[in-house]
Design a protein around this motif. Structure first.
Motif, PDB file in Angstrom:
ATOM      1  N   LYS A   1       0.873  -1.202  -0.054  1.00 31.03           N
ATOM      2  CA  LYS A   1       0.123   0.163   0.088  1.00 31.03           C
ATOM      3  C   LYS A   1       0.771   1.172   0.077  1.00 31.03           C
ATOM      4  CE  LYS A   1      -4.662   0.991   2.054  1.00 31.03           C
ATOM      5  NZ  LYS A   1      -5.470   0.491   2.777  1.00 31.03           N
ATOM      6  N   THR A   2       0.410   2.324  -0.745  1.00 32.99           N
ATOM      7  CA  THR A   2       1.190   3.702  -0.758  1.00 32.99           C
ATOM      8  C   THR A   2       0.203   4.669  -0.249  1.00 32.99           C
ATOM      9  OG1 THR A   2       2.681   2.563  -2.301  1.00 32.99           O
ATOM     10  CG2 THR A   2       2.433   5.292  -2.116  1.00 32.99           C
ATOM     11  N   LEU A   3       0.362   5.398   0.597  1.00 33.40           N
ATOM     12  CA  LEU A   3      -0.508   6.170   0.980  1.00 33.40           C
ATOM     13  C   LEU A   3       0.205   7.760   0.993  1.00 33.40           C
ATOM     14  CD1 LEU A   3      -1.465   5.012   4.728  1.00 33.40           C
ATOM     15  CD2 LEU A   3      -2.709   4.995   2.650  1.00 33.40           C
ATOM     16  N   ASN A   4      -0.418   8.581   0.526  1.00 32.61           N
ATOM     17  CA  ASN A   4       0.000  10.177   0.431  1.00 32.61           C
ATOM     18  C   ASN A   4      -0.864  10.903   1.551  1.00 32.61           C
ATOM     19  OD1 ASN A   4       1.990  10.518  -1.661  1.00 32.61           O
ATOM     20  ND2 ASN A   4       0.212   9.474  -3.001  1.00 32.61           N
ATOM     21  N   VAL A   5      -0.245  11.221   2.560  1.00 30.21           N
ATOM     22  CA  VAL A   5      -0.960  12.114   3.648  1.00 30.21           C
ATOM     23  C   VAL A   5      -0.452  13.415   3.713  1.00 30.21           C
ATOM     24  CG1 VAL A   5      -1.762   9.901   4.901  1.00 30.21           C
ATOM     25  CG2 VAL A   5       0.665  11.004   5.285  1.00 30.21           C
ATOM     26  N   LYS A   6      -1.205  14.458   3.936  1.00 31.60           N
ATOM     27  CA  LYS A   6      -0.732  15.782   4.157  1.00 31.60           C
ATOM     28  C   LYS A   6      -1.738  16.555   5.311  1.00 31.60           C
ATOM     29  CE  LYS A   6      -2.389  17.797  -0.234  1.00 31.60           C
ATOM     30  NZ  LYS A   6      -1.916  18.450  -1.410  1.00 31.60           N
TER      31      LYS A   6
END
Lengths: 244, 437
Positions: free
Chosen positions: A169-174
């Motif tokens: 899984k790849t998560l982009n969080v900001k």
């Protein structure tokens, strides 16, 4: 003269035997064997309702005459405990009962081992599979409490048996956080191949700068919720339950 | 107090295994040689362990014959030592043998009786398997157990045999058999005969002092392979001095036991059979017969396990093996190097922590540079090379996360392998005085 030599040799042997006895705590252990019964010695060797909880298992085995091989789930990483209550003549029989040891509640937070500032690992991941359904959240802790804006990528991966990387899984969080941030993950543990025992969590700042002192935890959802069972016996964190 | 008396009693029950069926004072087997008695005792042990192996595969529950077995042995002992030959004097003369041996056994046995905890794998497999035998089930019932086909059953059978034999049914009495085998193996490698020898006794006690660790007696099977490797290494040495073809037979018997203790036993046994074949003291004919006999025993084991579990593959117990041809075919060079890079530091670390292993290897390197390299040193060198090859192959071809596998098993692999070096180290120490003079 020969007699003297023989005596001194016997004395040296005796001294060595005494050293061996002291080294193995022979006299104390001899006292224990003579004065304490086997069951008492056994109970003293294993913890009662902590770790392997063998003392408690022996107690409930005797109290309820358990002979149907209920499944034992130990939430502490200890050797298999079936040996304590197994009935070899009824192995095929499926028990409706369960024994939960060191039960942590419906959720459990596990901290990840930090390899470097960017990389964290869940060791012995296969240990969690039969106890927890999924990883609910990732919890990120920051040591300073100054407001931080972040824009990160989190990669979750493991390796297959030939050492090839599997990106899970790849998560982009900001956003922004002060000292604690929870990121929803909802990752089903049963869908993962954890035979290689490690699950890696890699974090990068999207602007390429260095990450500072972080700690990562994961929140796991328990497979066994006590509300779904009838409790037959309970001591502290040890439960003997039956499916309702 | 009853437990203590029972510990003393069980020593004498174990002791019967050393003194029957062959008379240790009056045997025709090695009659031309001096100092025959202790070798015969070791032969007796191998014969009796093989008899127990045969009993383990018959479909009759232990409890229906183990007491009868003991009675037969006891009366046979009385018959051959006191009725057929009056050898009370021989026992009196050699009283030292049981006494020093007994004292060391008692010290370790009390430790085991007090510590009681079982090892990780013992809880998973070996204890439960022995419980099957203890609860009046037979080998062929073990397939009901989910880990039933993981590792052979012989060690668990010995455990159950002596556990159920004693009036107080306590599990550790079965494990005391492991203590007995271990104590005897060290006694045997340190002594040439039953006669009292101060220097050898000192070495024997010192070895136990250095070596003893309760973990070895927690129900794990490595101690059995270690002990039999120690005994068999002395047989390889004796080939030169006693030149007796019986040693080949007893080496095969020892190898047969080893393959029934643990899966990797087959590798140790194959190494020993290879050593037997390179030995210059054994006639070619004996080598051929021995090798054929050994392979027949391996096939017999495989047939028994086929019967035991229809899923079983040839030579290996089916599931529970982290080895598969598919995995081996798909290994690439980079991954093999990655594995080797991890294996080397772990091997060095655990080798440095095992005194027999590291001293044995250093001695071997040193002795290989000596002008008169004996056949025994040649055998030991081949063992060293094949053993190292085995350790590397075992981890390279293992379909398991390498670091986890190394952390959990390497120490035991090094320990098991070190059994074969014990005699080399002991023999060197014993001869040190002569060399210095």
């Amino acid at each position: 003269m020969i007699n003297l030599k023989k005596k001194s040799q016997t004395l040296i042997l005796l001294v060595l035997v005494i050293i061996l006895s002291i080294n193995t705590n022979f006299f104390k252990k001899l006292y224990e064997v003579i004065s304490w019964k086997f069951d008492l010695r056994m109970a003293k060797k294993y913890s009662y309702c902590r770790g392997e909880s063998v003392g408690w298992l022996f107690d409930i085995k005797n109290k309820y005459q358990i002979n149907d091989n209920p499944k034992i789930i130990n939430y502490d990483h200890e050797p298999d405990l079936n040996w304590t209550i197994i009935n070899t003549k009824k192995l095929k029989q499926k028990s409706n009962k369960l024994i939960l040891l060191n039960y942590p509640g419906s959720e459990f937070t596990q901290s990840l081992y930090k390899i470097d500032n960017n990389l964290f690992v869940l060791r012995d991941a296969h240990f969690f599979v039969d106890k927890y359904n999924k990883i609910k959240n990732i919890e990120i802790l920051h040591k300073s409490n100054v407001d931080k804006k972040f824009n990160w990528t989190i990669n979750i991966y493991n390796f297959d048996k030939f050492n090839n990387m599997n990106n899970i899984k790849t998560l982009n969080v900001k956003g922004s956080f002060d000292t604690r941030l929870k990121i929803n993950l909802d990752m089903n543990l049963n869908d993962l191949d954890l035979s290689q025992t490690k699950l890696y969590f890699e974090i990068h700042k999207n602007n390429g700068s260095e990450l500072e002192d972080l700690q990562l935890n994961i929140e796991l959802k328990n497979k066994y919720i006590l509300e779904n069972f009838q409790i037959i016996d309970n001591t502290d964190v040890c439960y003997y339950v039956e499916r309702i | 107090m009853i437990e203590l008396l029972q510990i003393i009693l069980i020593f004498f029950i174990f002791f019967l295994l050393l003194v029957v069926p062959i008379n240790i004072f009056n045997s025709n087997l090695l009659i031309k040689e001096n100092k025959l008695d202790l070798n015969i005792a070791s032969f007796n042990l191998l014969i009796n362990c093989n008899i127990l192996l045969l009993l383990s595969i018959i479909p009759i529950a232990i409890n229906s014959y183990n007491f009868l077995y003991l009675i037969i042995y006891f009366f046979y002992f009385i018959y051959i030592y006191f009725i057929k030959n009056n050898q009370l004097q021989d026992f009196k003369k050699n009283l030292f043998f049981p006494s020093i041996f007994f004292i060391i056994f008692l010290i370790i046995a009390i430790n085991v009786a007090s510590e009681l905890t079982l090892g990780w794998d013992a809880k998973y497999f070996y204890y439960i398997k022995s419980l099957f035998f203890f609860e009046n089930q037979i080998l062929y019932d073990i397939k009901k157990f989910v880990f039933g086909t993981w590792h052979p059953h012989l060690g668990s059978y010995y455990w159950a045999f002596y556990w159920s034999l004693m009036p107080l049914k306590i599990e550790y009495f079965g494990r005391l058999f492991y203590v007995f085998i271990f104590t005897f193996s060290l006694f045997y490698v340190c002594h040439d005969s039953l006669k009292n020898n101060f220097k050898n006794n000192i070495i024997f006690i010192l070895l136990v002092l250095i070596f003893y660790n309760y973990e070895r007696f927690t129900g794990l099977q490595e101690i059995l392979i270690f002990s039999f490797l120690a005994i068999l290494s002395k047989y390889f040495f004796n080939l030169k001095y006693l030149k007796n073809k019986y040693y080949a037979l007893y080496i095969i018997m020892g190898c047969n036991l080893i393959i029934w203790f643990k899966v990797e036993g087959i590798v140790y046994s194959l190494i020993l059979i290879s050593l037997l074949n390179v030995s210059s003291y054994i006639p070619k004919k004996t080598k051929i017969y021995s090798t054929i006999f050994f392979f027949l025993l391996v096939i017999l084991k495989s047939i028994i396990y086929q019967f035991f579990n229809e899923k079983t593959n040839f030579l290996v117990e089916s599931i529970g093996h982290p080895y598969s041809l598919e995995y081996i075919y798909n290994l690439n060079v980079d991954f093999i190097f990655y594995k080797i890079k991890l294996i080397v530091p772990y091997l060095i670390f655990y080798a440095l922590n095992n005194i027999f292993f590291i001293v044995g290897i250093l001695l071997l390197l040193m002795l290989n540079f000596e002008k008169s390299r004996t056949d025994f040193i040649k055998c030991m060198t081949i063992y060293f090379i094949l053993n190292f090859a085995f350790i590397f192959c075992a981890y390279i071809f293992r379909d398991m996360e390498i670091e986890y596998a190394l952390k959990t098993t390497m120490e035991r692999v090094v320990f098991t392998s070190s059994g074969f070096y014990v005699f080399l180290v002991v023999n060197y120490i014993r001869n040190l005085e002569k060399k210095l003079n």
